[in-house]
Write a protein that holds these residues in place. Sequence first.
Motif: not given
Length: 159
Positions: A80-93
């Motif tokens: 399971y790999v983060l997509t660009p959409k998933g990577q864009s959650l970084f600021p939220i995390m």
Amino acid sequence: MKRTSMEGAVCPVARSLDVIGDWWSLLIVRDAQAGLRRFGEFQKSLGVAKNILAQRLRHLVDHGILETRPASDGSAWQEYVLTPKGQSLFPIMVALSQWGVEHCFEPGERRTRMLDREQGLPLKPLEIRAADGRPITPQDVRLERPPPEGGPHTRGRAG
């Protein structure tokens, strides 16, 4: 208890929570950002029941947060790999982590830390700024709701 879907809500917060709003999903994203890729790695890290993990992983894949790929070591497993959409959650995390440090731990209490990989320094606290660069607080924001069926916009303060 079955959750109510927020899929059609006009509020971006509500729609976002519909996709990533349960704690297991956010913890999976956290672990994926830290480099975990395999079902067993997530299960070991989280200690979540396998059926719950499988359901959350499927949900995140269905919503384009994660994608599955053949295992990088050539084995029969999938990753399971983060997509660009998933990577864009970084600021939220980062925001959740910084909020948690400030409000959920006693001074000196053990906790994980986010450090920049290159220098090993802590991250600077996130700031919200207006388009012109001014710092913004919740009191400086208003919500503009879409018009109901072609009517005028309704406005209100955030929060």
